[in-house]
Motif scaffolding. Sequence first.
Motif: not given
Length: 82
Positions: A33, A36-38, A40-41
């Motif tokens: 996760l 994935r967040l990295k 997305w950012i």
Amino acid sequence: MTKSSQNPQGIFAPYMQHYGQIPSEQLNKNQPLMERLKKWIEETEAEKITEEEAKAREQQWEEFKEIIDSFRPAGHKLYKEE
């Protein structure tokens, strides 16, 4: 307080399959996760908007607020002061 209520995995263990026993285990479980967040950012930062697009978005937001308020009775507006 009983021993099982002090242990976060006590009676809730069947519902907490993703709970790590120790902090490093929890970090390992969170890695997918976090990746994935990295990503997305990074993608979001790459999509810089122009000033023209920012103005268009602001205008759309103002129109949206007017439409929402037009369906609400007087004295119960969300965005306008009456």
